[in-house]
Design a protein around this motif. Structure first.
Motif, PDB file in Angstrom:
ATOM      1  N   ASN A 226       0.994  -1.221   0.046  1.00  0.00           N
ATOM      2  CA  ASN A 226       0.103  -0.012  -0.017  1.00  0.00           C
ATOM      3  C   ASN A 226       0.749   1.145   0.072  1.00  0.00           C
ATOM      4  OD1 ASN A 226      -2.170   1.954   0.297  1.00  0.00           O
ATOM      5  ND2 ASN A 226      -2.728   1.296   2.391  1.00  0.00           N
ATOM      6  N   PRO A 227       1.408   1.603  -1.157  1.00  0.00           N
ATOM      7  CA  PRO A 227       2.517   2.606  -1.271  1.00  0.00           C
ATOM      8  C   PRO A 227       1.930   4.089  -1.039  1.00  0.00           C
ATOM      9  CG  PRO A 227       1.853   1.893  -3.450  1.00  0.00           C
ATOM     10  CD  PRO A 227       0.986   1.177  -2.369  1.00  0.00           C
ATOM     11  N   PRO A 228       2.872   4.896  -0.705  1.00  0.00           N
ATOM     12  CA  PRO A 228       2.315   6.421  -0.885  1.00  0.00           C
ATOM     13  C   PRO A 228       1.944   6.863  -2.213  1.00  0.00           C
ATOM     14  CG  PRO A 228       4.946   6.143  -0.718  1.00  0.00           C
ATOM     15  CD  PRO A 228       4.405   4.721  -0.735  1.00  0.00           C
ATOM     16  N   PHE A 229       0.881   6.574  -2.721  1.00  0.00           N
ATOM     17  CA  PHE A 229       0.390   6.638  -4.000  1.00  0.00           C
ATOM     18  C   PHE A 229      -0.331   7.804  -4.203  1.00  0.00           C
ATOM     19  CE2 PHE A 229      -2.853   4.087  -1.687  1.00  0.00           C
ATOM     20  CZ  PHE A 229      -3.937   5.120  -1.994  1.00  0.00           C
ATOM     21  N   VAL A 230      -0.207   9.097  -3.582  1.00  0.00           N
ATOM     22  CA  VAL A 230      -1.043  10.143  -3.900  1.00  0.00           C
ATOM     23  C   VAL A 230      -0.396  10.881  -4.785  1.00  0.00           C
ATOM     24  CG1 VAL A 230      -1.623  12.415  -2.904  1.00  0.00           C
ATOM     25  CG2 VAL A 230      -2.101  10.565  -1.231  1.00  0.00           C
ATOM     26  N   ASP A 237       5.075  15.878   2.209  1.00  0.00           N
ATOM     27  CA  ASP A 237       4.274  16.382   3.378  1.00  0.00           C
ATOM     28  C   ASP A 237       4.111  15.561   4.618  1.00  0.00           C
ATOM     29  OD1 ASP A 237       4.409  18.985   2.275  1.00  0.00           O
ATOM     30  OD2 ASP A 237       2.371  18.824   1.633  1.00  0.00           O
ATOM     31  N   PHE A 238       3.675  14.248   4.074  1.00  0.00           N
ATOM     32  CA  PHE A 238       3.246  13.240   5.043  1.00  0.00           C
ATOM     33  C   PHE A 238       3.809  11.703   4.416  1.00  0.00           C
ATOM     34  CE2 PHE A 238      -0.022  16.190   5.164  1.00  0.00           C
ATOM     35  CZ  PHE A 238       0.011  16.842   6.475  1.00  0.00           C
ATOM     36  N   THR A 239       4.686  11.139   5.179  1.00  0.00           N
ATOM     37  CA  THR A 239       5.381   9.975   4.677  1.00  0.00           C
ATOM     38  C   THR A 239       4.283   8.803   4.392  1.00  0.00           C
ATOM     39  OG1 THR A 239       5.761   9.204   7.049  1.00  0.00           O
ATOM     40  CG2 THR A 239       7.617  10.449   5.871  1.00  0.00           C
ATOM     41  N   TYR A 240       3.185   8.807   4.857  1.00  0.00           N
ATOM     42  CA  TYR A 240       2.338   7.696   4.672  1.00  0.00           C
ATOM     43  C   TYR A 240       1.716   7.861   3.268  1.00  0.00           C
ATOM     44  CZ  TYR A 240      -1.800  10.747   5.905  1.00  0.00           C
ATOM     45  OH  TYR A 240      -2.787  11.453   5.737  1.00  0.00           O
ATOM     46  N   ARG A 241       1.612   8.896   2.943  1.00  0.00           N
ATOM     47  CA  ARG A 241       0.996   9.206   1.604  1.00  0.00           C
ATOM     48  C   ARG A 241       1.920   9.579   0.473  1.00  0.00           C
ATOM     49  NH1 ARG A 241      -3.097  14.339   2.777  1.00  0.00           N
ATOM     50  NH2 ARG A 241      -1.381  15.866   1.740  1.00  0.00           N
ATOM     51  N   ASP A 242       2.729  10.467   0.808  1.00  0.00           N
ATOM     52  CA  ASP A 242       3.667  11.215  -0.220  1.00  0.00           C
ATOM     53  C   ASP A 242       5.038  10.827  -0.531  1.00  0.00           C
ATOM     54  OD1 ASP A 242       1.482  13.471  -0.369  1.00  0.00           O
ATOM     55  OD2 ASP A 242       2.377  14.263   1.435  1.00  0.00           O
ATOM     56  N   SER A 243       5.380  10.330  -1.489  1.00  0.00           N
ATOM     57  CA  SER A 243       6.548   9.652  -2.041  1.00  0.00           C
ATOM     58  C   SER A 243       7.834  10.530  -2.204  1.00  0.00           C
ATOM     59  CB  SER A 243       6.280   8.896  -3.311  1.00  0.00           C
ATOM     60  OG  SER A 243       6.088   9.440  -4.348  1.00  0.00           O
ATOM     61  N   GLY A 244       7.519  11.973  -2.535  1.00  0.00           N
ATOM     62  CA  GLY A 244       8.459  12.782  -3.084  1.00  0.00           C
ATOM     63  C   GLY A 244       8.811  12.705  -4.456  1.00  0.00           C
ATOM     64  N   LEU A 245       8.116  11.715  -5.033  1.00  0.00           N
ATOM     65  CA  LEU A 245       8.137  11.641  -6.569  1.00  0.00           C
ATOM     66  C   LEU A 245       6.861  12.502  -6.973  1.00  0.00           C
ATOM     67  CD1 LEU A 245       9.009   7.950  -6.993  1.00  0.00           C
ATOM     68  CD2 LEU A 245      10.535   9.966  -7.263  1.00  0.00           C
ATOM     69  N   ALA A 246       6.922  12.945  -8.410  1.00  0.00           N
ATOM     70  CA  ALA A 246       6.376  13.592  -8.965  1.00  0.00           C
ATOM     71  C   ALA A 246       4.920  12.515  -9.829  1.00  0.00           C
ATOM     72  CB  ALA A 246       6.490  14.453 -10.265  1.00  0.00           C
ATOM     73  N   GLY A 247       3.794  13.141  -9.704  1.00  0.00           N
ATOM     74  CA  GLY A 247       2.698  12.561 -10.289  1.00  0.00           C
ATOM     75  C   GLY A 247       2.167  10.963 -10.079  1.00  0.00           C
ATOM     76  N   ASP A 248       2.238  10.263 -10.765  1.00  0.00           N
ATOM     77  CA  ASP A 248       2.217   8.812 -10.561  1.00  0.00           C
ATOM     78  C   ASP A 248       3.402   7.986 -10.434  1.00  0.00           C
ATOM     79  OD1 ASP A 248       2.360   8.720 -13.109  1.00  0.00           O
ATOM     80  OD2 ASP A 248       0.383   8.070 -13.660  1.00  0.00           O
ATOM     81  N   ASP A 249       4.428   8.661 -10.358  1.00  0.00           N
ATOM     82  CA  ASP A 249       5.758   7.738 -10.458  1.00  0.00           C
ATOM     83  C   ASP A 249       6.061   6.934  -9.265  1.00  0.00           C
ATOM     84  OD1 ASP A 249       6.458   9.386 -12.611  1.00  0.00           O
ATOM     85  OD2 ASP A 249       8.000  10.614 -11.718  1.00  0.00           O
ATOM     86  N   ALA A 250       5.267   7.325  -7.990  1.00  0.00           N
ATOM     87  CA  ALA A 250       5.686   6.242  -7.052  1.00  0.00           C
ATOM     88  C   ALA A 250       4.891   4.856  -7.596  1.00  0.00           C
ATOM     89  CB  ALA A 250       4.952   6.696  -5.575  1.00  0.00           C
TER      90      ALA A 250
END
Length: 503
Positions: A226-230, A237-250
């Motif tokens: 269940n990745p940080p797919f937002v 901003d939040f490690t549980y949902r944000d990957s630091g990658l742009a768009g759908d790159d995660a």
């Protein structure tokens, strides 16, 4: 700060929960079905009324499930044999004047005959509406439960829970996997997941690091994620949902790399998001994430969110008021990024992957946005089984030689309109009444052909008989029927007759 959830403290907390019957069944028995359902809808008053004078269990329900400060003496009695100063040192409870309130979210989680406890951080509602912390560890939410239902439960030797968070996927994995490895980039998440596992007597290997780095060079029979797919601008901003990658790159990263961490025949299942861009087919986009070679992949799109709705939903999820200055700033940044990148919508769904020795894997991307009740996990197993059968028998010759039967849970719906000679059928629609509830429209000839699929004759013979009876060209009928039957088999509406005979 990482909470000090030592093994001794967790063991004593388990003893307290068992003594109070603070588990899925105990809470349901105390609250009753109506108050329990209301609590699930975010309506706390019925549960508050049901827990009056309910002793230790009532105190624990009010403390952890309602988030209400409780008298010090009542909490001390409910947590015994865990001393109160130990519970405070571990961050399980914190002072609130003369009372105590929860410092962590510790709640029962039941599934079937299993009952567990899950340790996570308090969500925004139980934090008085304040935004959650950047290293917030999410509890059992709708997304994680949807992945639970979409995951295969066939017995496996080894399972990897990639980005374990609070550990809920690994908990469910413990019902069918002999060995479990759980990874996360967040040290706080690993601490809370470790407490979850200790509380439930689940043995799991914990490893820290980004993405697949902690298990580089290893392979597993099953991977769940269940990745940080937002989807949005590249930030964390939040490690549980944000990957630091742009768009759908995660999501693309996990789909691209996951197959190399599977044993031959191993499967991976994950939640994923993908952008819908002007002039681009989402199916081509997600299929392009796959590595070359032998990977079977099933992409199931469950929803498409409008960018404005998407941004507002995720702002509220983190506890931001969209009308506040910070909420307005973040919303504008997010929507500016969507506009600059031509994003018209955000798709969300499930991905099933399997490592196969076939030279070319089977890749299917399809919409499944209608409502259905059955979990998708068993269907993913059957989908892969049908892929195998089509790979072995899916040539024209193999399909024509096969004896097929219409599935037990398939029904035919007919829509008719009035005519000069009575009702005239205009639509023949085949439904699966189980699983994901697929539907396929067929013509009148197709309906007659499906009626003859009882496993007695090969498909080729049925087509010849139908052509002979209707004065049709057998070759032309065969050319039009075979692609339809491949799709019906793929969706479990027509099955090999030997499968029914083997039961």
């Amino acid at each position: 700060m990482i909470p000090d959830l030592s093994a001794d403290r967790i063991d004593r907390l388990r003893d307290a929960f068992q003594a109070a019957r603070y588990d899925a069944d105990g809470v349901l028995d105390l609250l009753g079905p109506e108050a329990h359902a209301a609590l699930g809808r975010g309506e706390p008053v019925p549960a508050h009324r049901a827990t009056a004078d309910a002793g230790a269990l009532g105190t624990l329900v009010r403390l952890f499930l309602l988030g209400e400060p409780q008298p010090r003496g009542a909490v001390e009695a409910a947590l015994a044999p865990l001393p109160l100063d130990e519970a405070r040192a571990a961050g399980i409870v914190v002072a609130d004047g003369d009372a105590l309130r929860p410092g962590l979210d510790v709640r029962p989680h039941g599934a079937g005959d299993d009952s567990w406890w899950v340790v996570s951080d308090l969500d925004s509602d139980l934090r008085g509406g304040r935004p959650v912390a950047p290293d917030h560890v999410l509890g059992v939410g709708h997304a994680s439960l949807s992945l639970v239902r979409a995951t295969s439960r066939r017995p496996v030797g080894s399972l990897l829970d990639l980005g374990t968070g609070c550990g809920v996927q690994a908990l469910h994995g413990s019902t069918h996997a002999r060995r479990i490895t759980a990874t996360d980039v967040s040290e706080r998440a690993l601490a809370l997941a470790g407490a979850t596992f200790r509380l439930n007597r689940v043995e799991a290997e914990l490893a820290a690091g980004e993405w697949f780095e902690p298990v580089r060079g290893r392979r597993f029979d099953q991977v769940v994620c269940n990745p940080p797919f937002v989807v949005g601008p590249p930030r964390t901003d939040f490690t549980y949902r944000d990957s630091g990658l742009a768009g759908d790159d995660a999501s693309a990263l996990v789909v691209r790399q996951l197959p190399s961490f599977l044993e031959p025949g191993g499967t991976g299942q994950l939640l994923a998001s993908w952008v819908h861009r002007r002039g681009e087919d989402w199916r081509e986009r997600v299929a392009g994430w796959l590595p070359p070679g032998g990977v079977d992949a099933w992409f199931v799109q469950r929803d498409i969110a409008d960018p404005v709705l998407y941004v507002g939903t995720w702002l509220r999820d983190a506890g931001y008021d969209p009308r506040s200055p910070e909420g307005v700033r973040k919303a504008n940044e997010w929507l500016d990024w969507f506009a600059a990148n031509g994003v018209e919508g955000v798709g969300f769904g499930f991905v099933t992957l399997r490592r196969t020795d076939a030279a070319q894997g089977d890749v299917v991307c399809e919409d499944l946005r209608h409502a259905y009740d059955d979990p998708l996990g068993p269907e993913s197993d059957e989908w892969l089984r049908r892929v195998d059968w089509l790979r072995a028998h899916g040539s024209d010759e193999g399909l024509l030689a096969a004896r097929l039967t219409t599935a037990e849970h398939a029904v035919l719906e007919q829509v008719s309109e009035p005519g000069d000679e009575g009702w005239r059928p205009i639509v023949h629609r085949l439904h699966r009444t189980d699983g994901p509830g697929w539907q396929h429209e067929v013509d009148e000839l197709g309906a007659r052909l499906l009626a003859g699929c009882r496993g007695a004759l090969p498909l080729g013979d049925l087509l010849e008989l139908l052509a002979l009876g209707g004065g049709l060209d057998p070759a032309e009928l065969t050319r039009s029927a075979l692609p339809v039957f491949r799709e019906l088999i793929r969706h479990g509406m027509v099955l090999p007759a030997e499968w029914r005979e083997q039961r």
